[in-house]
Every structure is written in C-alpha cells, then in structure tokens.
Design a protein around this motif. Structure first.
Motif, PDB file in Angstrom:
ATOM      1  N   GLU A   1       0.463  -1.236   0.599  1.00  0.00           N
ATOM      2  CA  GLU A   1       0.011   0.383  -0.024  1.00  0.00           C
ATOM      3  C   GLU A   1       0.859   1.124  -0.101  1.00  0.00           C
ATOM      4  O   GLU A   1       0.822   2.590  -0.651  1.00  0.00           O
ATOM      5  CB  GLU A   1      -0.942  -0.042   1.350  1.00  0.00           C
ATOM      6  N   MET A   2       2.319   1.099   0.698  1.00  0.00           N
ATOM      7  CA  MET A   2       2.779   2.562   1.055  1.00  0.00           C
ATOM      8  C   MET A   2       3.692   2.223  -0.698  1.00  0.00           C
ATOM      9  O   MET A   2       3.060   3.249  -1.258  1.00  0.00           O
ATOM     10  CB  MET A   2       4.331   2.003   2.002  1.00  0.00           C
ATOM     11  N   ARG A   3       4.078   1.537  -1.529  1.00  0.00           N
ATOM     12  CA  ARG A   3       3.614   1.629  -2.686  1.00  0.00           C
ATOM     13  C   ARG A   3       3.413   2.261  -3.746  1.00  0.00           C
ATOM     14  O   ARG A   3       3.577   3.118  -4.702  1.00  0.00           O
ATOM     15  CB  ARG A   3       4.940   0.344  -3.503  1.00  0.00           C
ATOM     16  N   LEU A   4       2.257   1.492  -3.283  1.00  0.00           N
ATOM     17  CA  LEU A   4       1.031   2.630  -4.508  1.00  0.00           C
ATOM     18  C   LEU A   4       0.550   4.252  -4.732  1.00  0.00           C
ATOM     19  O   LEU A   4       0.824   4.835  -4.925  1.00  0.00           O
ATOM     20  CB  LEU A   4      -0.170   0.962  -3.883  1.00  0.00           C
ATOM     21  N   ALA A   5       1.011   4.159  -3.315  1.00  0.00           N
ATOM     22  CA  ALA A   5       0.528   5.457  -2.233  1.00  0.00           C
ATOM     23  C   ALA A   5       1.646   6.683  -2.643  1.00  0.00           C
ATOM     24  O   ALA A   5       1.337   7.283  -3.393  1.00  0.00           O
ATOM     25  CB  ALA A   5       0.109   5.067  -0.991  1.00  0.00           C
TER      26      ALA A   5
ATOM     27  N   GLU B   1       4.595   0.006 -12.407  1.00  0.00           N
ATOM     28  CA  GLU B   1       5.928  -0.380 -12.540  1.00  0.00           C
ATOM     29  C   GLU B   1       5.620  -0.513 -10.895  1.00  0.00           C
ATOM     30  O   GLU B   1       6.836  -1.409 -10.561  1.00  0.00           O
ATOM     31  CB  GLU B   1       6.775  -0.391 -13.326  1.00  0.00           C
ATOM     32  N   ILE B   2       6.033   0.688 -10.321  1.00  0.00           N
ATOM     33  CA  ILE B   2       6.778   1.374  -8.512  1.00  0.00           C
ATOM     34  C   ILE B   2       5.997   0.500  -7.629  1.00  0.00           C
ATOM     35  O   ILE B   2       6.576  -0.148  -7.025  1.00  0.00           O
ATOM     36  CB  ILE B   2       7.128   2.859  -8.873  1.00  0.00           C
ATOM     37  N   ALA B   3       4.066   0.342  -8.343  1.00  0.00           N
ATOM     38  CA  ALA B   3       3.594   0.365  -7.449  1.00  0.00           C
ATOM     39  C   ALA B   3       3.784  -2.018  -7.449  1.00  0.00           C
ATOM     40  O   ALA B   3       2.926  -2.044  -6.608  1.00  0.00           O
ATOM     41  CB  ALA B   3       2.159   0.425  -7.022  1.00  0.00           C
ATOM     42  N   ASP B   4       4.369  -2.233  -8.786  1.00  0.00           N
ATOM     43  CA  ASP B   4       4.320  -3.611  -8.975  1.00  0.00           C
ATOM     44  C   ASP B   4       3.055  -4.329  -8.678  1.00  0.00           C
ATOM     45  O   ASP B   4       2.402  -5.185  -8.120  1.00  0.00           O
ATOM     46  CB  ASP B   4       4.597  -4.244  -7.662  1.00  0.00           C
ATOM     47  N   VAL B   5       2.057  -3.275 -10.094  1.00  0.00           N
ATOM     48  CA  VAL B   5       0.700  -3.286 -10.189  1.00  0.00           C
ATOM     49  C   VAL B   5      -0.195  -3.575 -12.417  1.00  0.00           C
ATOM     50  O   VAL B   5       1.523  -2.504 -12.516  1.00  0.00           O
ATOM     51  CB  VAL B   5       0.008  -2.435  -9.553  1.00  0.00           C
TER      52      VAL B   5
END
Length: 84
Positions: free
Chosen positions: A27-31, A49-53
């Motif tokens: 969630e922190m990566r996504l935010a 890519e950064i959020a891995d989604v």
C-alpha cells in the motif's frame, strides 16, 4: 534489476491500516506511485511498475485515491478542446 531498501517503522504503523507488514509495504508503494504520478514526476506506466501492479490496477487505484488519470490542468484541457 531490483534494489532492496530497509525502512524502520513503528509497530503502530501496521495497525493504522489494520494490515500485515507485507500488505502495508504494498500500500505504501502504491500510495507513493499515485502521489508521484499526481504531481507529474512519473508516467502511468512507470507508476504501475513502481507499485508492482498492472496499469489497469493502477488506474483503479487512482480512482480510489481520488486522483485524475489525466496529467493536464483544466486550463490546458480547455485550450486543447478550443483548438479542435
């Protein structure tokens, strides 16, 4: 290539989202990716890519965070439409 970072967080951070440490990190990566996209630092594809989604999941996250998928100001959009 990937880089592993270590971040120290207080134990209470995980209870704030009522989640596990792994889910908290995701969630922190996504935010972070959503915010960097919102301010125009990165593209949608780089943010996903950064959020891995997937890009589709990133677009859904933008909606969840109330962030527009468009990186133009209302004025820029109006100018573009007036040219058409």
């Amino acid at each position: 290539m990937t880089v592993q970072l270590t971040i120290e967080l207080p134990e209470g951070a995980f209870s704030a989202l009522r989640t596990s440490p792994d889910a908290f990190v995701q969630e922190m990566r996504l935010a972070a990716a959503v915010k960097w996209y919102e301010v125009g630092i990165i593209s949608q594809s780089k943010a996903a890519e950064i959020a891995d989604v997937s890009r589709q999941d990133f677009l859904a996250a933008l909606s969840r965070f109330n962030v527009s998928p468009f990186q133009v100001t209302p004025q820029e959009l109006a100018e573009e439409l007036s040219r058409g």
